[in-house]
Design an enzyme around this catalytic site. Structure first.
Site, PDB file in Angstrom:
ATOM      1  CG  HIS A  49      -1.946  -1.062   1.216  1.00  0.00           C
ATOM      2  ND1 HIS A  49      -3.068  -1.002   0.422  1.00  0.00           N
ATOM      3  CD2 HIS A  49      -2.019  -2.234   1.899  1.00  0.00           C
ATOM      4  CE1 HIS A  49      -3.796  -2.087   0.623  1.00  0.00           C
ATOM      5  NE2 HIS A  49      -3.191  -2.856   1.506  1.00  0.00           N
ATOM      6  CE  LYS A 252      -5.879  -0.064   3.100  1.00  0.00           C
ATOM      7  NZ  LYS A 252      -5.824   0.159   4.536  1.00  0.00           N
TER       8      LYS A 252
END
Lengths: 498, 121, 416
Positions: A49, A252
């Site tokens: 990420h 997410k």
């Protein structure tokens, strides 16, 4: 100084690797399974990420260490030979009003120091990702996002750590932590006592159990399940970028990626399970339907259902309120927690390791550490198929086993498998499992899902470890390939009759 | 007075799979209907008196390409003897070379059928 | 061994062996490439009879059948590589292809005029049929279980549930039972068994094994190894009926849920695939849409009998011979073979009046008392029944094909 790390997932293995850079540390990496990274670490979306999705006020550690981890993996994946790619990530605003959510994350990107993040409009979105939902309003583009072969990460880290002096203890479960006069003395395991001045808890889903053994029991870890689909590598359409939706408070959201073996992958769900369900990696009809439905919002169309080659589920270790528990305690002195490392855990692992080495061990505990003058960062790993043709021919001439392809779907040779088995032995793995070989090579995870090659791989393992074919295990004791020779049941009947 | 029994069975001789009806009084066959060929009638009669099957399996082999060699009975044997025959194969171990058709066990359980190899070793 | 051949046959199973033998008999320079360490393919592990009824007019075991072919192959001294894998078929020209092959001697680039692709099929696995649950030890495809038992002599498990009542599933039910395992049930999605009736009799009824028709295995449960399966009744659309779930305790699940042509290399060469057969589109020479690439056996269409596989191998060899002899097949006005009523799949897809052709087809639904018809050519025959699991094999003669325009429909209609 003796250090015990409990848990050889990607976090524990990263800690082992980082600590192996320092002198005068005797490091023992303990793992209850037969191999490194068999838990949380191998069943996830494998995304590195960028670090713009965590609020630095709410989750300061997550925000800080994710950005750092992203940068470190860029170097580590190369040093360790872990396949990785850096396609960048699109947080897609499916509807116009989702652009406001995207803007919020732009602000987080700015605050967390994530490079290159910006908003893109519909036209640019379609250029960045031609197969995205053509009705999407726009997206937040984060170019530093990457993907890696996550099943390979912990094994690669441990191989390198062992090369640099760490001792890996598989099939070793911690059953108690000895504390005397407020100081850590060592760990009790199913295979005996191991002395330690420092015990670092990186036990993933079971970190609460380990922490409790040291008297730190204020938190529990509960599993959060994520289910996925993987498509065949020639199923279309695929995506170039990492694509997901603007996040919701709980998760997410579903990702659409083209994973490292070139197949489209969609998922995960985010289903909270009770605390005692830490072994439940089962998929479900409802979970998979959810993924299918939500993935369709992101991509112009999904490949046909019959191109799915695998569905699986992974668990994340959720701490209460989502905050990581990374701390060195005064009492018991020497006990360090790295617990509840949920997303962005994989990305942050190298940064967590450095944080523990620098800010906790040296900082908080005041232990002076000196870096070794000789430390080998490199793990030389290759697969036959990645070599240029001339090197392939040389390799075959040296060892004809590299000319024997045993896994047709992924073009893995017998030479590759034997090499992997030797690496596993060198690393300290005692039971060579089919999953261990799968994690390091991708065999049995292609189109045929092992229906053709599993028996060939099992035969090679049996030969290289001197055990009967039926005793080869999928993932350790209790998961044997067979139950005995083909006459075993008739022999039992015969003997009972006599 | 003996019982009249009717048996309905599916012939396995060829893919047609005719449904055959056999009527028996006690152990005497009164009629066989439904078959479309003489082999079918033969099968039906056999099936109601003493059903027979070919048995196939593997036995251990030393020194061959594979750890096993495949075997079969060279003619059908009474169905009720199959579990006994299978038990007899448990500890058989032959040594390579073995050729197709080689007799592994002669006249198994006095059935008149031999256990023969069906694969070389 | 050389670097240039008239024909390269990929795959050393019955289709490949038959193709190689026939090619050599026709005077072609032929090479066979086999991925495993031994030739013979799947029949090597088929210890049950039912092979060769047509081809040899004998009832042989798969092993006996294939060893006859292997013996002939070896006697003819045909060049071949084992432990060799074709990575790519590269286009070179209309008349030649280059095959990039990994062998124990290194990577070879072999030039071939014609290629016969006979790599067979792969087995479908649990994820393709939507089974959810725990991915634990004790789950096998039928072919894998058969290899374990009948080649390597190891036993997969004790309490077995078999998914799929095609011949493969039925055969394995019998094998397991003979070796002392307990087959608790065979689960079949359709309302009728998938395999031959004689196999239902010899493999299930003989042993009292329950057959659950119109049922699906929806879930597998277990911690380290299989502990039970959840089965559900399905409706006429094959969808699970809620509330009909049943648990079956077992330690082994064997999936016999179908075969799919394995086409990894040939797809990259650009051949067009028929979604019905999942194999390549071919003409009556068994040539694919890429000139010079032929296909035979289960890589072309999933066959019931090895006899048909061998026949297709020989047919492909004849096609390859024509291709090599004339530097390509003749320009042709191909007639499309169209699927009519109750025909689910048919090969070849294109036929011509220049050649007799053997048609292989399957119906979509079982029917009794029907007529099989090719209306454009006036050909018709009565059949007592048709079943999806039993392939229809019928010859069309050149003179009949000539009667048609640019298409010939194949259909099955009720017999009034």
């Amino acid at each position: 100084m003796k250090v015990v790390i409990v848990g050889a997932g990607v976090v524990g293995s990263s800690i082992a690797r980082v600590l192996s850079q320092y002198e005068e540390l005797e490091i023992h990496l303990l793992e209850k399974n037969a191999d490194a990274g068999m838990g949380v670490s191998k069943a996830n979306t494998a995304i590195i990420h960028p670090g713009h999705e965590d609020d630095p006020d709410k989750y300061p550690l997550r925000a800080k260490l994710c950005v750092r981890g992203n940068r470190i993996w860029y170097q580590w994946t190369k040093e360790l030979g872990i396949p990785a790619k850096w396609p960048g990530e699109l947080m897609v605003a499916v509807e116009e009003e989702d652009m406001k959510v995207a803007e919020h994350y732009l602000e987080l990107a700015r605050r967390n120091g994530v490079p290159g993040v910006r908003l893109v409009d519909h036209d640019e979105l379609l250029k960045l990702e031609p197969n995205v939902n053509p009705n999407a309003a726009g997206a937040l583009w984060a170019p530093t996002a990457g993907l890696m072969s996550s099943p390979m990460a912990a094994p690669a880290l441990v191989e390198n750590a062992v090369e640099n002096g760490v001792r890996f203890h598989p099939e070793t479960e911690v059953i108690g932590i000895k504390v005397e006069k407020g100081e850590v003395k060592g760990v009790e395991t199913n295979r005996g006592f191991i002395e330690a001045d420092i015990v670092i808890n990186a036990a993933g889903l079971y970190a609460d159990k380990i922490s409790k053994m040291a008297g730190i029991d204020y938190f529990t870890i509960h599993p959060r399940k994520g289910e996925y689909f993987v498509f065949d590598d020639d199923a279309e359409p695929k995506v170039t970028r990492i694509v997901h939706q603007t996040p919701t408070p709980i998760t997410k959201g579903v990702y659409v990626i083209t994973e490292m073996n070139d197949g489209l992958m969609i998922g995960p769900t985010a289903q909270d399970l009770p605390e005692d369900a830490k072994e439940d990696t089962s998929t479900s009809k409802e979970g998979l339907e959810f993924v299918w439905e939500w993935a369709q919002k992101l991509i112009k169309e999904l490949p046909p259902r019959n191109r799915v080659i695998r569905t699986f589920a992974g668990l994340r270790p959720e701490p209460p309120d989502g905050r990581w528990i990374i701390d060195a305690y005064d009492d018991p002195w020497g006990f360090i927690n790295a617990a509840g490392i949920r997303s962005p855990g994989l990305t942050s692992a190298p940064a967590i390791a450095q944080y523990i080495a620098e800010e906790l061990i040296q900082g908080k505990l005041g232990i002076k550490l000196t870096k070794k003058s000789h430390w080998n960062p490199y793990r030389k790993a290759f697969w036959f198929k990645t070599l240029p043709p001339q090197k392939q021919n040389e390799l075959i001439k040296q060892n004809p086993a590299y000319g024997r392809v045993v896994c047709m779907c992924r073009t893995i040779t017998e030479g590759d498998i034997v090499d992997i088995i030797n690496r596993m032995k060198r690393m300290g793995v005692e039971t060579i499992t089919l999953d261990g070989v799968k994690m390091r090579s991708g065999v049995m995870s292609g189109t045929c899902q092992g229906s053709y090659c599993r028996i060939r791989i099992a035969n090679i393992i049996a030969r290289e470890t001197g055990i009967p074919l039926w005793k080869v295990t999928l993932k350790g004791e209790g998961t044997e390939y067979g139950i005995g020779d083909v006459k075993i049941l008739l022999r039992e009947v015969k003997e009972n009759a006599e | 007075m003996s019982e009249t029994k009717k048996f309905k069975l599916t012939c396995i001789i060829c893919p047609l799979g005719c449904t055959i009806e056999v009527v028996m009084e006690g152990d005497k066959i009164i009629s066989v209907t439904g078959c479309t060929c003489p082999r079918g009638e033969e099968y039906a009669v056999q099936e109601v008196t003493e059903p027979k099957r070919v048995v196939m399996s593997v036995v251990k082999v030393k020194g061959g390409m594979f750890p096993t060699v495949s075997v079969k009975t060279d003619k059908p044997v009474p169905k009720k003897l199959i579990p006994e025959i299978m038990k007899k194969l448990v500890d058989v171990e032959v040594e390579a070379p073995v050729h197709v058709g080689q007799v592994i066990i002669e006249n198994i359980l006095n059935t008149g059928a031999n256990i023969v190899a069906t694969r070389p070793a | 061994m050389q670097n240039e051949y008239d024909v390269v046959v990929i795959g050393g199973g019955p289709a490949g062996l038959a193709a190689a033998i026939k090619s050599k008999e026709l005077g072609l320079k032929v090479l066979l490439i086999e991925n495993r360490e031994f030739i013979g393919g799947i029949p090597i592990q088929c210890v049950h009879p039912g092979f060769g009824l047509h081809y040899f007019r004998e009832d042989l075991t798969g092993t006996e059948f294939i060893y006859r072919l292997i013996k002939k192959f070896e006697e003819m001294n045909i060049d071949h590589y084992t432990n060799a894998h074709v990575l790519e078929i590269l286009p070179y020209s209309y008349r030649h292809r280059i095959l990039k092959v990994v062998t124990e001697k290194g990577i070879l680039n072999i030039k071939a005029k014609a290629v016969i692709y006979a790599t067979g099929a792969r087995e479908r696995h649990m994820f393709e049929i939507g089974i959810t649950g725990h991915r634990v030890a004790g789950i096998y495809t039928a072919g894998e279980a058969q290899t374990m038992m009948d080649i390597y002599g190891i036993m997969p498990g004790k309490e077995i549930v078999i998914v799929g009542s095609g011949d493969v599933g039925l055969i394995m039910a019998r094998r397991f039972t003979l070796e002392g395992a307990h087959v608790k049930a065979v689960i079949e999605l359709m309302p009728y068994p998938g395999g031959l009736t004689r196999n239902v009799v010899q493999c299930l009824e003989d042993f009292g094994i329950p057959l659950y028709l119109s049922h699906a295995v929806t879930r597998i449960e277990g911690r380290k190894r299989v502990e039970k399966v959840i089965i559900t009744k399905v409706d006429e659309n094959l969808k699970p009926i809620p509330g009909t779930e049943e648990e079956l305790e077992c330690d082994t699940v064997v999936l016999a849920v179908g075969l799919v042509p394995y086409l990894k290399v040939i797809e990259k060469a650009g051949v067009i695939i028929d979604p019905a057969t999942k194999g390549p589109v071919v003409n009556s020479y068994l040539e694919t849409t890429v000139p010079g690439i032929f296909v035979a056996g289960n890589a072309l269409v999933i066959n019931d009998l090895v006899d048909y596989v061998v026949e297709q191998g020989e047919e492909a060899a004849v096609g390859a011979y024509e291709f090599v002899k004339n530097e390509g097949l003749p320009a042709m006005k191909w007639k499309k073979l169209v699927k009519g009523r109750n025909i689910r799949l048919v090969v070849p897809h294109y036929v011509s009046e220049a050649k007799d052709v053997m048609i292989y087809a399957r119906v979509a639904k079982p029917e009794e008392n029907v007529r099989l018809r090719f209306p454009e050519i006036g050909k018709e025959m009565k059949l007592p029944f048709v079943k999806p699991s039993e392939m229809i094999r019928i010859k069309l003669r050149k003179k009949d094909i000539a009667k048609a325009g640019d298409k010939i429909t194949m259909e099955v209609v009720p017999n009034e």
